[in-house]
Design a protein around this motif. Structure first.
Motif, short mmCIF file in Angstrom:
data_model
loop_
_atom_site.label_atom_id
_atom_site.label_comp_id
_atom_site.label_asym_id
_atom_site.label_seq_id
_atom_site.Cartn_x
_atom_site.Cartn_y
_atom_site.Cartn_z
N CYS A 1 0.84 -1.18 0.00
CA CYS A 1 0.00 0.00 0.00
C CYS A 1 0.88 1.24 0.00
O CYS A 1 1.84 1.32 0.76
CB CYS A 1 -0.86 -0.07 1.26
SG CYS A 1 -1.89 1.35 1.53
N CYS A 2 0.57 2.19 -0.88
CA CYS A 2 1.35 3.44 -0.91
C CYS A 2 0.79 4.38 0.15
O CYS A 2 -0.26 4.12 0.72
CB CYS A 2 1.29 4.05 -2.29
SG CYS A 2 -0.22 4.99 -2.56
N PRO A 3 1.46 5.51 0.42
CA PRO A 3 0.96 6.41 1.47
C PRO A 3 -0.39 7.07 1.14
O PRO A 3 -1.12 7.47 2.05
CB PRO A 3 2.06 7.47 1.58
CG PRO A 3 3.27 6.85 0.95
CD PRO A 3 2.77 5.91 -0.09
N PHE B 1 -0.55 11.17 2.96
CA PHE B 1 0.78 11.78 2.96
C PHE B 1 1.20 12.33 1.61
O PHE B 1 2.06 13.18 1.54
CB PHE B 1 1.83 10.75 3.39
CG PHE B 1 1.68 10.33 4.82
CD1 PHE B 1 2.08 11.18 5.84
CD2 PHE B 1 1.11 9.12 5.14
CE1 PHE B 1 1.93 10.82 7.17
CE2 PHE B 1 0.95 8.74 6.46
CZ PHE B 1 1.36 9.59 7.48
N CYS B 2 0.64 11.81 0.53
CA CYS B 2 1.23 12.10 -0.77
C CYS B 2 0.43 13.19 -1.48
O CYS B 2 -0.79 13.09 -1.61
CB CYS B 2 1.26 10.83 -1.60
SG CYS B 2 1.89 11.15 -3.23
N SER B 3 1.15 14.20 -1.97
CA SER B 3 0.47 15.33 -2.59
C SER B 3 -0.08 14.97 -3.97
O SER B 3 -0.89 15.70 -4.53
CB SER B 3 1.42 16.51 -2.70
OG SER B 3 2.61 16.10 -3.32
N LEU B 4 0.36 13.86 -4.53
CA LEU B 4 -0.12 13.48 -5.86
C LEU B 4 -1.36 12.59 -5.80
O LEU B 4 -1.99 12.32 -6.82
CB LEU B 4 0.98 12.73 -6.61
CG LEU B 4 2.30 13.48 -6.77
CD1 LEU B 4 3.38 12.57 -7.32
CD2 LEU B 4 2.12 14.69 -7.67
N ALA B 5 -1.72 12.14 -4.62
CA ALA B 5 -2.76 11.13 -4.48
C ALA B 5 -4.13 11.61 -4.96
O ALA B 5 -4.47 12.78 -4.84
CB ALA B 5 -2.86 10.68 -3.04
N ASN B 6 -4.89 10.68 -5.53
CA ASN B 6 -6.29 10.93 -5.86
C ASN B 6 -7.21 10.45 -4.75
O ASN B 6 -8.34 10.87 -4.65
CB ASN B 6 -6.70 10.15 -7.11
CG ASN B 6 -6.08 10.73 -8.34
OD1 ASN B 6 -5.88 11.94 -8.43
ND2 ASN B 6 -5.75 9.88 -9.29
N GLY C 1 -2.60 4.96 -4.51
CA GLY C 1 -3.52 6.08 -4.40
C GLY C 1 -3.64 6.93 -5.66
O GLY C 1 -4.45 7.85 -5.72
N CYS C 2 -2.85 6.63 -6.69
CA CYS C 2 -3.01 7.33 -7.97
C CYS C 2 -2.29 6.56 -9.08
O CYS C 2 -1.59 5.59 -8.82
CB CYS C 2 -2.49 8.77 -7.90
SG CYS C 2 -0.71 8.93 -8.06
N MET C 3 -2.46 7.07 -10.31
CA MET C 3 -1.88 6.45 -11.51
C MET C 3 -0.37 6.22 -11.46
O MET C 3 0.16 5.44 -12.23
CB MET C 3 -2.15 7.36 -12.71
CG MET C 3 -3.53 7.28 -13.27
SD MET C 3 -3.81 5.70 -14.01
CE MET C 3 -3.07 5.99 -15.63
N GLY D 1 1.21 4.71 -9.41
CA GLY D 1 1.35 3.28 -9.14
C GLY D 1 2.52 2.88 -8.26
O GLY D 1 3.13 1.84 -8.49
N CYS D 2 2.81 3.66 -7.24
CA CYS D 2 3.95 3.33 -6.37
C CYS D 2 3.78 1.98 -5.69
O CYS D 2 4.76 1.34 -5.33
CB CYS D 2 4.15 4.41 -5.32
SG CYS D 2 4.53 6.00 -6.06
N ALA D 3 2.56 1.53 -5.50
CA ALA D 3 2.34 0.23 -4.86
C ALA D 3 2.12 -0.87 -5.91
O ALA D 3 1.71 -1.98 -5.57
CB ALA D 3 1.17 0.29 -3.89
S1 SF4 Z 1 0.83 5.94 -6.07
FE1 SF4 Z 1 0.30 8.08 -6.20
S2 SF4 Z 1 -0.64 8.47 -4.23
FE2 SF4 Z 1 0.52 6.63 -3.97
S3 SF4 Z 1 2.52 7.31 -3.25
FE3 SF4 Z 1 2.63 7.09 -5.46
S4 SF4 Z 1 2.26 9.13 -6.20
FE4 SF4 Z 1 1.51 9.09 -4.09
#
Ligand code: SF4
Lengths: 551, 147
Positions: free
Chosen positions: A413-415, A419-424, A456-458, A460-462
């Motif tokens: 699971c990503c933050p 925590f992440c400013s890019l998250a949707n 949490g967004c495209m 795809g960190c997770a």
């Molecule tokens: S996947 Fe998106 S929301 Fe999750 S850590 Fe990476 S950039 Fe942030």
């Protein structure tokens, strides 16, 4: 594990001094914001929603007890008492002060650690098999090559301003635990028919917005040519990778647009001009390999009466052994996973107290070393069978023994939005919700091996696109929705998950996951048929019907 | 204009002639690759040292045969993030064994000169000449290297 020599230490110290000076100049207004940005990124510092985030390199996932204690100290002194393990085996701090980051880096340098090139458009930390050197399916130990690559990539003057980030992963086992086919370069150590070691080189794999499975560019590369071949690939990428659109800038797009054949020709032509005279000497390989000699294992029997009794008498212990330990190539030992996926805990997080306690356990039971894994857990690589029961009890007391490794609650699971400013969309909250819904451990164990990945967004960190079940946060007019995919895998059977259907609302996503698991239980041929196999056999339709009928 | 060459701050003895400017018949002049290809014969008659400026999209191979006639090759940074200049410099120095001056020009940062020096660049024309002393000092940032 690898120990720095004077040159290594000097370089790291000089880097600390360099970045301290750069930060001072920035704070005095002498370096433009946007210039400083690229400098701080190459020292691991992102600015995110709440504060800077510092990502520390854990070279191919190896940590010593001394390093763990230093991380505990940093968590306590400069952060809010915890840190986070990433999918690339690194460690992140979420709350440091920008002005203090040079001091943190100076502290890290005292224990042979750094944050160099953990972000930015440069060559990143090299990752590897967390069971390297101990697993029973190993062809050759990848760690010495990882270290050779670590040194080569560190401060590489030519490749610090690439079109985009660049990631290398190495494995030496038959089972790919390092997602190598989803890296810019993936290296598989293999043996040829004469028994000599070499690498299969994969290129152009990647996740993110456009997931691509890496392709073989070199079926057998002699180890002595490792660095010149990497150099040739990097040079072609640096010169020809797209720089006009950051979403098309990874090497996977260059390989796709050129075609593998043309791309290979470019690389081979470049390589031909540099390969001679730059070979790695066997002496150097041996010298680095000497750092990874097996520790002082005792001669033990693979059978132990006490251990057998413990297994028989304590069901909880036996379950933990089944799910959270792995076979070891030395008899009388097992590798032990520390689950960072306890319910109620943000996946992959560790507190300062846990870090200190893990350091103590590592020293007492596992030669003072710990490894981080791609799935955001930890490993003690060398635990004696006779110590397993004690280690289990101690890990249980630390909330690190949830017997869920590889199961539906071992979620990457990503933050996310927290925590992440890019998250949707949020990810940690939903993960907790899924965990709470799957509180029946027997059911989770009955489901078996299922990998759920949640981003949490495209970006795809997770790595949601290679999760057996992938969950992706999307934004619909300011509301959090979730897109599901099924059938992905980052292992030997590398595959990109297929989209299940339209995105699902936040309040229904946990129920949708439960539906998917239910369909699997109903449809599987028997309890030995893995989730992924069932999905491949029956296709998406039964899942679609169930999920979209009810939601 | 001042620049750093061989670890000293000096006055630039070279003049860049834009593509729309007439070519002087003497003096140390630098031109774009396009100009070089177009006016090569005339340029070779110039009394003075000749230089060619490479843009990121130019290939070093296009001037490989002319390197013996050039005193200077410039690698241009339209943006500091455009790292192609690093590979151009490296090709010139290591592959073609160019012995002359390799100069970084354009929008690079003072904090990039150390890496540039390591791929064979030996002169640095910073857009902001006030940064020359800092750039000079960063050349000593590291005392050894892995590559
Ligand atoms: S996947 Fe998106 S929301 Fe999750 S850590 Fe990476 S950039 Fe942030």
């Amino acid at each position: 594990m690898y120990q720095y020599n004077d040159t290594d230490q000097t370089l790291i110290n000089e880097r600390v001094a360099q970045f301290k000076n750069q930060t001072e100049r920035f704070l005095k207004g002498e370096i433009a914001e946007d210039h400083y940005r690229s400098l701080r990124l190459m020292n691991g510092i992102y600015i995110q929603t709440h504060a800077p985030m510092l990502r520390i390199a854990v070279p191919y996932g190896l940590l010593s007890s001394v390093q763990l204690r230093k991380l505990a100290h940093i968590a306590r002194t400069y952060d809010k008492g915890y840190c986070h393990v990433t999918t690339r085996q690194n460690i992140q701090f979420n709350w440091p002060e920008l002005a203090q980051t040079p001091d943190i880096l100076a502290e890290l340098a005292t224990v042979q650690m750094h944050a160099i090139q953990t972000s930015g458009n440069c060559m990143r930390n090299t990752t590897s098999d967390p069971l390297a050197g101990v697993c029973i399916d190993e062809i050759a130990d990848p760690r010495a090559y990882c270290e050779i690559i670590r040194q080569w990539t560190s401060f590489h003057p030519e490749f610090a301003y690439l079109p985009r980030k660049f990631k290398i992963a190495v494995t030496g086992a038959t089972h790919d635990r390092a997602a190598t086919k989803f890296h810019d370069i993936g290296l598989h150590l293999v043996k040829n028919h004469s028994g000599e070691c070499g690498f299969i080189v994969y290129v152009g794999g990647g996740l993110g917005r456009t997931p691509v499975i890496g392709q073989v560019i070199k079926p057998f590369l002699e180890p002595k040519h490792l660095l010149s071949y990497l150099e040739a690939i990097l040079r072609i990428y640096n010169l020809f990778g797209r720089r006009d659109n950051k979403y098309k800038a990874r090497i996977k797009i260059l390989v796709r647009e050129e075609g593998l054949e043309n791309f290979t020709q470019l690389v081979e032509a470049e390589w031909a001009t540099i390969k001679d005279g730059t070979e790695l000497s066997q002496d150097r390989i041996n010298a680095i390999q000497a750092h990874f000699k097996p520790p002082a294992y005792e001669t033990l029997s693979s059978q132990n009466n006490g251990y057998s009794d413990q297994l028989q008498n304590d069901v909880a212990f036996a379950k933990w052994v089944k799910y959270n330990t792995a076979d070891h190539k030395v008899s009388g030992y097992r590798a032990v996973y520390l689950s960072l996926k306890a319910p109620e805990v943000p996946p992959g997080d560790l507190t300062d107290g846990q870090l200190d306690a893990i350091a103590d356990l590592a020293e007492a039971y596992s030669f003072g070393e710990v490894r981080t894994t791609h799935r955001q857990n930890l490993i003690f690589a060398d635990i004696k069978l006779t110590d397993l029961f004690t280690v289990w009890q101690k890990l249980t007391a630390l909330n690190l023994a949830t017997p869920n490794i590889g199961t539906a609650t071992d979620i990457i699971c990503c933050p996310g939005l927290d925590f992440c400013s890019l998250a949707n969309a949020g990810s940690i909250g939903i993960t907790k919700e899924i965990n709470a819904a799957l509180d029946d451990m027997d059911y989770v164990h009955d489901l078996g091996d299922i990998k759920i990945n949640f981003s949490g967004c495209m970006n795809g960190c997770a790595h949601q696109s290679v999760g057996n079940i992938g969950i992706l946060g999307v934004d619909k007019k300011g509301v959090e929705w979730y897109q599901l995919t099924l059938g992905g895998s980052s292992e030997n059977d590398a595959a990109i998950g297929e989209r299940l259907g339209p995105a699902i609302a936040k309040q229904e996503i946990t129920a949708a996951i439960l539906d998917i698991l239910d369909v699997y239980v109903k449809e599987r041929l028997n309890s030995d048929e893995h989730f992924l196999t069932t999905v491949k056999r029956i296709g998406l339709d039964p899942f679609v019907e169930q999920v979209y009928a009810t939601h | 204009m001042q620049l750093i060459k061989d670890q000293k701050i000096i006055d630039d003895p070279q003049q860049f002639i834009a593509d729309d400017q007439p070519l002087p018949s003497q003096g140390n002049i630098t031109v774009s690759l396009a100009r070089w290809q177009k006016d090569r014969t005339q340029l070779l008659k110039t009394a003075g040292k000749l230089g060619v400026r490479l843009e990121p999209t130019d290939a070093t191979a296009t001037i490989a045969d002319d390197l013996s006639k050039l005193a200077l090759v410039e690698v241009n940074f339209p943006l500091y993030t455009d790292g192609r200049a690093f590979s151009h410099a490296r090709h010139l120095r290591h592959h073609y064994r160019f012995q002359g001056e390799i100069r970084a020009v354009g929008q690079f940062m003072a904090d990039q000169v150390f890496y540039l020096s390591r791929v064979g660049v030996n002169s640095f024309q910073l857009a902001d000449t006030e940064k020359l002393p800092i750039a000079l000092s960063t050349l000593k940032d590291f005392s050894s290297s892995y590559q």
